[in-house]
Design a protein around this motif. Structure first.
Motif, PDB file in Angstrom:
ATOM      1  N   ALA A 189       0.688  -1.062   0.041  1.00  8.92           N
ATOM      2  CA  ALA A 189       0.094  -0.009   0.185  1.00  8.92           C
ATOM      3  C   ALA A 189       0.816   1.327   0.056  1.00  8.92           C
ATOM      4  CB  ALA A 189      -0.941   0.115   1.230  1.00  8.92           C
ATOM      5  N   VAL A 190       0.780   2.107  -0.975  1.00  9.88           N
ATOM      6  CA  VAL A 190       1.734   3.309  -1.208  1.00  9.88           C
ATOM      7  C   VAL A 190       0.954   4.611  -0.848  1.00  9.88           C
ATOM      8  CG1 VAL A 190       3.212   2.106  -2.358  1.00  9.88           C
ATOM      9  CG2 VAL A 190       1.392   3.174  -3.712  1.00  9.88           C
ATOM     10  N   GLY A 191      -0.556   4.497  -0.318  1.00  5.98           N
ATOM     11  CA  GLY A 191      -1.097   5.615  -0.101  1.00  5.98           C
ATOM     12  C   GLY A 191      -2.454   5.364  -0.416  1.00  5.98           C
TER      13      GLY A 191
ATOM     14  N   ILE B 128      -6.168  10.956   0.320  1.00  6.64           N
ATOM     15  CA  ILE B 128      -5.310  11.497   1.713  1.00  6.64           C
ATOM     16  C   ILE B 128      -4.108  12.140   0.996  1.00  6.64           C
ATOM     17  CG2 ILE B 128      -4.412  11.237   3.767  1.00  6.64           C
ATOM     18  CD1 ILE B 128      -7.375  10.931   4.032  1.00  6.64           C
TER      19      ILE B 128
ATOM     20  N   GLN C 182      -0.091  13.807   0.949  1.00  5.33           N
ATOM     21  CA  GLN C 182       1.141  13.465   1.318  1.00  5.33           C
ATOM     22  C   GLN C 182       2.070  14.601   1.314  1.00  5.33           C
ATOM     23  OE1 GLN C 182       3.023   9.860   0.077  1.00  5.33           O
ATOM     24  NE2 GLN C 182       1.183   8.557   0.541  1.00  5.33           N
TER      25      GLN C 182
ATOM     26  N   PHE D 186       4.020  15.829  12.282  1.00  4.77           N
ATOM     27  CA  PHE D 186       4.578  15.838  11.076  1.00  4.77           C
ATOM     28  C   PHE D 186       3.290  16.194  10.248  1.00  4.77           C
ATOM     29  CE2 PHE D 186       3.652  11.475  11.793  1.00  4.77           C
ATOM     30  CZ  PHE D 186       2.748  10.869  10.720  1.00  4.77           C
TER      31      PHE D 186
ATOM     32  N   TYR E 267       0.414  16.009   7.247  1.00  6.05           N
ATOM     33  CA  TYR E 267      -0.201  14.887   6.566  1.00  6.05           C
ATOM     34  C   TYR E 267      -0.147  13.771   7.443  1.00  6.05           C
ATOM     35  CZ  TYR E 267      -0.939  18.080   2.375  1.00  6.05           C
ATOM     36  OH  TYR E 267      -1.422  18.816   1.758  1.00  6.05           O
ATOM     37  N   ASN E 268      -0.304  13.967   8.857  1.00  2.68           N
ATOM     38  CA  ASN E 268      -0.397  12.881   9.803  1.00  2.68           C
ATOM     39  C   ASN E 268      -1.908  12.404   9.704  1.00  2.68           C
ATOM     40  OD1 ASN E 268      -0.839  11.134  11.835  1.00  2.68           O
ATOM     41  ND2 ASN E 268      -0.189  12.460  13.372  1.00  2.68           N
ATOM     42  N   ALA E 269      -2.093  11.436   8.841  1.00  4.20           N
ATOM     43  CA  ALA E 269      -3.679  10.761   8.632  1.00  4.20           C
ATOM     44  C   ALA E 269      -4.454  10.053   9.937  1.00  4.20           C
ATOM     45  CB  ALA E 269      -3.826  10.163   7.296  1.00  4.20           C
ATOM     46  N   GLY E 270      -3.667  10.020  10.906  1.00  8.08           N
ATOM     47  CA  GLY E 270      -4.103   9.639  12.228  1.00  8.08           C
ATOM     48  C   GLY E 270      -4.389  10.532  13.221  1.00  8.08           C
TER      49      GLY E 270
ATOM     50  N   LYS F  16      -4.935   1.950   8.897  1.00  8.37           N
ATOM     51  CA  LYS F  16      -4.119   1.278   8.069  1.00  8.37           C
ATOM     52  C   LYS F  16      -2.770   1.994   7.574  1.00  8.37           C
ATOM     53  CE  LYS F  16      -6.287  -1.167   4.764  1.00  8.37           C
ATOM     54  NZ  LYS F  16      -7.366  -1.223   3.857  1.00  8.37           N
ATOM     55  N   SER F  17      -1.470   1.075   7.567  1.00  4.91           N
ATOM     56  CA  SER F  17      -0.221   2.034   7.084  1.00  4.91           C
ATOM     57  C   SER F  17      -0.079   2.087   5.829  1.00  4.91           C
ATOM     58  CB  SER F  17       0.830   1.229   8.103  1.00  4.91           C
ATOM     59  OG  SER F  17       0.801   1.854   9.401  1.00  4.91           O
ATOM     60  N   VAL F  18       0.470   3.075   5.231  1.00  3.98           N
ATOM     61  CA  VAL F  18       0.782   3.024   3.907  1.00  3.98           C
ATOM     62  C   VAL F  18       2.197   3.925   3.891  1.00  3.98           C
ATOM     63  CG1 VAL F  18      -1.453   3.084   3.059  1.00  3.98           C
ATOM     64  CG2 VAL F  18      -0.441   5.340   3.348  1.00  3.98           C
ATOM     65  N   ALA F  19       2.921   3.398   2.807  1.00  2.00           N
ATOM     66  CA  ALA F  19       4.263   4.212   2.567  1.00  2.00           C
ATOM     67  C   ALA F  19       4.077   5.656   1.981  1.00  2.00           C
ATOM     68  CB  ALA F  19       5.265   3.378   1.864  1.00  2.00           C
ATOM     69  N   LEU F  20       4.931   6.385   2.612  1.00  2.66           N
ATOM     70  CA  LEU F  20       5.090   7.728   1.950  1.00  2.66           C
ATOM     71  C   LEU F  20       5.677   7.835   0.642  1.00  2.66           C
ATOM     72  CD1 LEU F  20       5.414   9.947   5.150  1.00  2.66           C
ATOM     73  CD2 LEU F  20       3.364  10.009   3.531  1.00  2.66           C
TER      74      LEU F  20
ATOM     75  N   VAL G 188      10.000   9.952   9.137  1.00  2.00           N
ATOM     76  CA  VAL G 188       8.728   9.201   9.004  1.00  2.00           C
ATOM     77  C   VAL G 188       8.618   8.567   7.422  1.00  2.00           C
ATOM     78  CG1 VAL G 188       6.184   9.629   9.157  1.00  2.00           C
ATOM     79  CG2 VAL G 188       7.744  11.214  10.809  1.00  2.00           C
TER      80      VAL G 188
ATOM     81  N   GLN H  14       6.226   6.191   7.033  1.00  2.00           N
ATOM     82  CA  GLN H  14       4.722   5.619   6.938  1.00  2.00           C
ATOM     83  C   GLN H  14       3.728   6.629   7.201  1.00  2.00           C
ATOM     84  OE1 GLN H  14       3.947   1.910   6.499  1.00  2.00           O
ATOM     85  NE2 GLN H  14       5.611   2.176   5.740  1.00  2.00           N
ATOM     86  N   GLN H  15       2.336   6.473   6.674  1.00  3.80           N
ATOM     87  CA  GLN H  15       1.253   7.300   7.206  1.00  3.80           C
ATOM     88  C   GLN H  15       0.224   6.556   7.532  1.00  3.80           C
ATOM     89  OE1 GLN H  15      -0.763   8.939   3.737  1.00  3.80           O
ATOM     90  NE2 GLN H  15      -0.940  10.923   4.834  1.00  3.80           N
ATOM     91  N   VAL H  16      -0.269   6.684   8.657  1.00  2.00           N
ATOM     92  CA  VAL H  16      -1.413   5.804   9.137  1.00  2.00           C
ATOM     93  C   VAL H  16      -2.599   6.510   8.849  1.00  2.00           C
ATOM     94  CG1 VAL H  16      -2.372   4.909  11.436  1.00  2.00           C
ATOM     95  CG2 VAL H  16       0.234   4.993  10.988  1.00  2.00           C
ATOM     96  N   LEU H  17      -3.605   5.727   8.111  1.00  2.00           N
ATOM     97  CA  LEU H  17      -4.718   6.178   7.837  1.00  2.00           C
ATOM     98  C   LEU H  17      -5.979   5.739   8.807  1.00  2.00           C
ATOM     99  CD1 LEU H  17      -4.844   5.335   4.060  1.00  2.00           C
ATOM    100  CD2 LEU H  17      -4.051   7.235   5.035  1.00  2.00           C
ATOM    101  N   ALA H  18      -6.523   6.798   9.481  1.00  2.00           N
ATOM    102  CA  ALA H  18      -7.453   6.422  10.561  1.00  2.00           C
ATOM    103  C   ALA H  18      -8.791   6.035   9.799  1.00  2.00           C
ATOM    104  CB  ALA H  18      -7.603   7.887  11.271  1.00  2.00           C
ATOM    105  N   MET H  19      -9.543   5.194  10.183  1.00  4.36           N
ATOM    106  CA  MET H  19     -10.853   4.621   9.487  1.00  4.36           C
ATOM    107  C   MET H  19     -11.632   3.949  10.458  1.00  4.36           C
ATOM    108  SD  MET H  19      -9.419   2.267   6.426  1.00  4.36           S
ATOM    109  CE  MET H  19      -7.918   2.816   5.371  1.00  4.36           C
TER     110      MET H  19
END
Lengths: 198, 581
Positions: free
Chosen positions: A54-56, A60, A62, A80, A82-85, B206-210, B222, B224-229
Motif C-alpha cells: 500500500a503506497v497511499g 489522502i 502526502q 508531522f 499529513y499525519n492521517a491519524g 491502515k499503514s501506507v508508505a509515503l 517518518v 509511513q502514514q497511518v490512515l485512520a478509519m
C-alpha cells in the motif's frame, strides 16, 4: 391518566435499549456489510497498491518538499505534516501575525527552490487546509510549480505541463466544487514517466 | 465571487425547495398515523418495540407526562453515554486500543450528543473506539434528532386540537421518527457516500508508505502514514440527516474520508437542511393550511440566501494581509482564490461558505472548513445565524418549534399595534403563552452572554484562547453561542478540553436544549386546552408575505439588539483592524 414513576422509566429504558440495538448495531453493521460487498475499494480507504504494498490513498494527501516533486498544500497536523491519524487545521485567525509570518516563510521556500519564478503565488499553495490532509492543489498551484519540476527532472516544460493538464480534474459534473489536481497521483505519474525509456 | 459559485449556491437552494413538498407530505402521514408503504416492512418491528418496552401506543399523554418522558429518556441517555465513554477500553471493537475518556470530557461529550449539540472537545480518531462511535455517538445522533421531532409534533398537535389535554405519545413519536424517517434517509445517504469514497469498515487503521519520507517535529524520519478509519459512512449520514454534526474525525466534514468529493459536500448540506425545511410543509399539512408552512419557510429561506451570499462575498474577498506578501487570491477557473486558510481545494470558497451557512443556520455544526480562520465578516455572519436562536431552519424539530415561538411573539406584537387580542391559527395568545415565550427568547442570550462574560474575566477562560486580540474574544463568544444554541461548530483554536470549558459548556448545552423544550411543551399543553375561535375581520392573517416579513423582522431585531454589543467587540472590531495594518 394516572402515571407512576415506573410507567415512564420502563419505556424510557426499553426504548433506549431497542434504539441502541437498531441504530447502533443493526444499522451500522448493515451499512458495513453492504459497503464491503458492493464497494470494497472505497469502503477501505481507496488505497493505492503498487507491487502488493500500500503506497497511499487517492483521497489522502502526502507531504512533499523535494524540488523534483509537485508540493502539496501546507499541513497543520502534528507532529508531522499529513499525519492521517490526527487530522487538524491551523485555526489561525485572519489577523493573527503568526498566519502572515507562516505564509511569508512558505513563499520564501517556494522562491528558494525556483528563484527565477516571479509569478504571484496561488493562495492555496501557501495556506493550510482544513483537514491537514487535502489531497489536491488548484490547477494554478500546479502550473506555478511546472518550471521548477521540469528543471529538477531535466524534462521539457511542455511535457510536464501536459502531464498537469492530464491530471487536472474538472468540476464534478462541470458545476460542483473547484478544478483540482491530485498531488500524489501526479507525482507517481512523474516517477513512472521519468523511468520510462523515451 | 464567481458566476460558478453563485450557480452552486442557487442549485442547492433549488434542489432543497423541490424536495420540501414530497418529504413534508410523507412526514405528515407518518405523524398522523396514516398508511405508508414502509408499514409493511417496518410495521411489525414498530409493534415489537412497543410490546417489548410496554408502550401503549394508543394511550396519549398530557404535556407534563410528555415532558417527563422526554426528560427521563434524555437523562438516561446522558448517564449511559457517560458510562460507555468511561469503560470503552474494556469493551470489544476497539482495534486501536482507546482508553477511558476522562470524567469531565466524558460528561461534556455525553451532554453534547444527547442534546443534539455535538460540540466536540475531543478528537474522534485519537479518542473513541469503533464501538463507542457506533453504539454511543451514532445512536444518540438518531434519538436526539427524533426527540426534537417528537417535541415539534406535540407542539403542532397543541395548535390543532381544542378542548383537549393530550398532545400525543412521546414513545410513539420518537419511534416513528427513527423508523420511518431518519433510518431510511440515513441508509440511502450512507450508501451513496460510500460510492464516493467515505470509508466504512470495522478494521484497524491502515499503514501506507509515503512516496517521499518526511521529518517530524523532533527531526525523526517518518516513512509511513497511518490512515485512520472506521464505521464512518453510517455515522456521517445520520450526523447530517439529524442535524447533529459531530464528526467521526477531528477535521469533521473537511476530512476526505468523511466528505471526499464536491458531490458528497452538496449531499451533506442538503441532508442537514432537508428535514428542517420539509417539516414546515408537514406543519402546514397538519394545521390544514399549507400556506402557513410556506410562509414560515419563505422567511427562513430569505435569511438563508442573504447570509449565504454575504458569507461567500466576505470569503471571496480574501485576506488583505496576504495581498502585501504577493499571494494571488483572485478567483478564476484555475484558482479557487479567496481566503483559503482552513479550506479544502475541492470545495473552494463557494462550497465552504455555503456549508458554513447551512451548518450554522441549522443546528448541525459539522464543518467542511475551519471557521476560526474565516474572515471577520464571514465569521460574523455565521455567528449571527446561530444567535437567531437557531430558527433559520434550525435543528430537526427544534428549529421549527423555536420559530413557532417567534411566530407567537410576532403575532403578539402585531396585536399590540392594532389593540386586539392576538391569536394564531384560531388560538388566543394570552399571558401564559407570552410568559413562556419570553422565557425562551430571553434565557438563551442570558446564558450565552453570561458565560462569555465569566470566561473573559477568569484565568481559566482566557488561558484557552489561541488567537490574539479581538479574535480571541470571538472564539469565546462563538463557543458559548454554539453550545447555548445546540449547534456544535467551533472556532476550534480555543482549547475547550479543560475542566472549566467542559463544565460550563455542558451547562450551556443543557439550558439551550431543555429551557427551550420545556416551555414549548407547556405552551403546547395550554393551547391544546383552549377552544378554537373562528377567524374574524380583525384577525391578522399569518399566511401572507407581509407576515413573513414581520417574522423576519422580529427574529432579526431580537437577535441584533441582544448580541450587537458583543459582536462589536469581536468580529466587527477585528474587521476594522484588518484593513489597517
Amino acid at each position: 391518566m394516572n402515571y407512576r414513576v415506573q410507567d415512564i422509566l420502563r419505556p424510557a429504558l426499553g426504548v433506549l435499549i431497542a434504539m441502541t440495538i437498531l441504530t447502533g448495531l443493526v444499522y451500522p453493521l448493515a451499512v458495513t456489510g453492504l459497503a464491503q460487498v458492493l464497494f470494497p475499494r472505497q469502503a477501505n480507504g481507496s488505497v493505492i497498491t503498487r507491487n502488493g504494498t500500500a503506497v497511499g490513498s487517492t483521497l489522502i494527501g502526502q507531504p512533499f518538499d523535494d524540488p523534483r516533486y509537485f508540493w502539496s498544500r501546507p499541513s497543520a497536523t502534528s507532529p508531522f505534516p499529513y499525519n492521517a491519524g490526527a487530522s487538524s487545521g491551523s485555526n489561525l485567525g485572519p489577523t493573527n501575525p503568526a498566519l502572515a509570518e507562516a505564509v511569508k516563510t512558505r513563499i520564501q521556500a517556494l522562491c528558494q527552490a525556483d528563484p527565477d519564478n516571479h509569478d504571484p503565488v496561488p493562495v492555496d499553495l501557501v495556506t493550510t487546509s482544513a483537514s491537514g490532509l487535502d489531497p489536491d492543489i488548484s490547477a494554478a498551484a500546479a502550473l506555478f510549480q511546472v518550471h521548477r519540476v521540469a528543471r529538477a527532472r531535466d524534462l521539457p516544460k511542455q511535457q510536464v505541463r501536459d502531464l498537469v493538464a492530464r491530471f487536472t480534474e474538472p468540476r464534478q459534473f462541470g458545476i460542483l466544487g473547484e478544478p483540482r489536481v491530485n498531488v500524489l497521483a501526479l507525482n507517481m505519474a512523474l516517477d513512472t514517466f521519468a523511468t520510462t525509456p523515451r | 465571487m464567481t458566476t460558478n459559485g453563485i450557480i452552486q449556491i442557487a442549485l442547492y437552494m433549488a434542489v432543497l425547495l423541490a424536495l420540501v413538498k414530497p418529504l413534508g407530505a410523507y412526514m405528515a402521514r407518518v405523524y398522523q398515523g396514516q398508511p405508508i408503504r414502509l408499514d409493511r416492512v417496518l410495521g411489525p418491528l414498530e409493534r415489537l418495540i412497543y410490546r417489548g418496552c410496554r408502550v401503549k401506543p394508543e394511550q396519549e399523554m398530557d404535556w407534563k407526562v410528555y415532558t417527563l418522558s422526554m426528560l427521563a429518556f434524555s437523562i438516561l441517555g446522558i448517564v449511559s453515554l457517560y458510562a460507555l465513554l468511561r469503560v470503552q477500553g474494556m469493551l470489544p471493537l476497539n482495534p486501536q486500543g482507546m482508553g477511558a475518556v476522562p470524567p469531565d470530557l466524558a460528561f461534556n461529550t455525553a451532554v453534547s450528543f444527547t442534546t443534539n449539540t455535538n460540540w466536540q472537545n475531543y478528537s474522534g480518531e485519537t479518542t473513541l473506539s469503533h464501538l463507542t462511535q457506533m453504539v454511543g455517538m451514532t445512536v444518540h445522533n438518531f434519538v436526539s434528532a427524533a426527540t426534537g421531532m417528537a417535541i415539534l409534533v406535540a407542539f403542532i398537535r397543541g395548535l390543532v386540537r381544542h378542548n383537549a389535554r393530550a398532545i400525543g405519545n412521546f414513545w410513539v413519536d420518537l419511534t416513528r421518527s427513527v423508523l420511518y424517517i431518519l433510518l431510511p434517509l440515513s441508509l440511502i445517504l450512507a450508501m451513496v457516500l460510500v460510492t464516493q469514497g467515505v470509508v466504512q469498515t470495522l478494521g484497524p487503521y491502515k499503514s501506507v508508505a509515503l512516496l517521499q519520507p518526511t521529518k517530524d517535529a523532533n527531526g525523526q524520519m517518518v516513512t509511513q502514514q497511518v490512515l485512520a478509519m472506521g464505521p464512518v459512512a453510517s455515522q456521517v449520514a445520520i450526523k447530517h440527516v439529524g442535524t447533529n454534526g459531530g464528526g467521526f474525525f477531528n477535521a469533521n466534514a473537511a476530512h476526505p474520508f468523511e466528505n471526499p468529493t464536491p458531490l458528497t459536500d452538496l449531499l451533506l448540506i442538503l441532508a442537514e437542511t432537508l428535514i428542517p425545511a420539509a417539516l414546515t410543509y408537514t406543519f402546514g399539512k397538519m394545521v390544514g393550511d399549507t400556506r402557513q408552512g410556506w410562509t414560515i419557510l419563505a422567511a427562513m429561506m430569505v435569511v438563508l440566501a442573504i447570509f449565504a451570499l454575504a458569507t461567500y462575498a466576505a470569503e471571496s474577498a480574501g485576506n488583505p494581509r496576504l495581498v502585501a506578501l504577493g499571494v494571488d487570491q483572485a478567483g478564476s477557473n484555475i484558482n479557487p482564490g479567496g481566503n483559503m486558510e482552513g479550506k479544502e481545494v475541492r470545495f473552494g470558497v463557494a462550497r465552504s461558505s455555503l456549508f458554513a451557512v447551512g451548518t450554522t443556520a441549522t443546528s448541525t455544526g459539522a464543518v467542511d472548513s475551519m471557521h476560526d480562520s474565516y474572515t471577520p465578516l464571514g465569521g460574523l455572519s455565521i455567528l449571527i445565524l446561530m444567535q437567531f436562536s437557531e430558527t433559520i431552519l434550525g435543528g430537526v424539530g427544534s428549529g421549527l418549534y423555536g420559530m413557532l415561538i417567534f411566530v407567537i411573539v410576532a403575532v403578539f406584537l402585531a396585536g399590540l399595534m392594532v389593540g386586539r387580542t392576538p391569536e394564531y391559527l384560531g388560538k388566543k395568545i394570552e399571558a401564559y403563552e407570552m410568559k413562556m415565550a419570553s422565557l425562551i427568547v430571553l434565557l438563551m442570550p442570558l446564558i450565552v452572554l453570561g458565560l462569555t462574560a465569566v470566561a473573559v474575566v477568569t484565568k481559566a477562560g482566557v488561558s484557552s484562547i489561541a488567537n490574539p486580540g479581538a479574535h480571541g474574544f470571538s472564539e469565546i463568544l462563538y463557543a458559548y453561542t454554539s453550545q447555548g444554541n445546540n449547534n456544535g461548530s467551533a472556532f476550534a483554536g480555543l482549547n475547550g478540553n479543560t475542566t472549566f470549558y467542559n463544565v460550563t459548556g455542558a451547562l450551556a448545552m443543557l439550558v439551550g436544549r431543555f429551557w427551550l423544550a420545556i416551555p414549548a411543551l407547556a405552551i403546547a399543553g395550554s393551547l391544546a386546552a383552549k377552544k378554537t375561535v373562528p377567524a374574524g375581520p380583525g384577525t391578522l392573517p399569518t399566511n401572507t408575505p407581509l407576515f413573513a416579513g414581520l417574522l423576519v423582522a422580529v427574529v432579526v431585531i431580537v437577535g441584533a439588539l441582544t448580541f450587537f454589543p458583543a459582536l462589536a467587540l469581536g468580529p466587527i472590531v477585528e474587521h476594522l483592524m484588518m484593513g489597517s495594518m
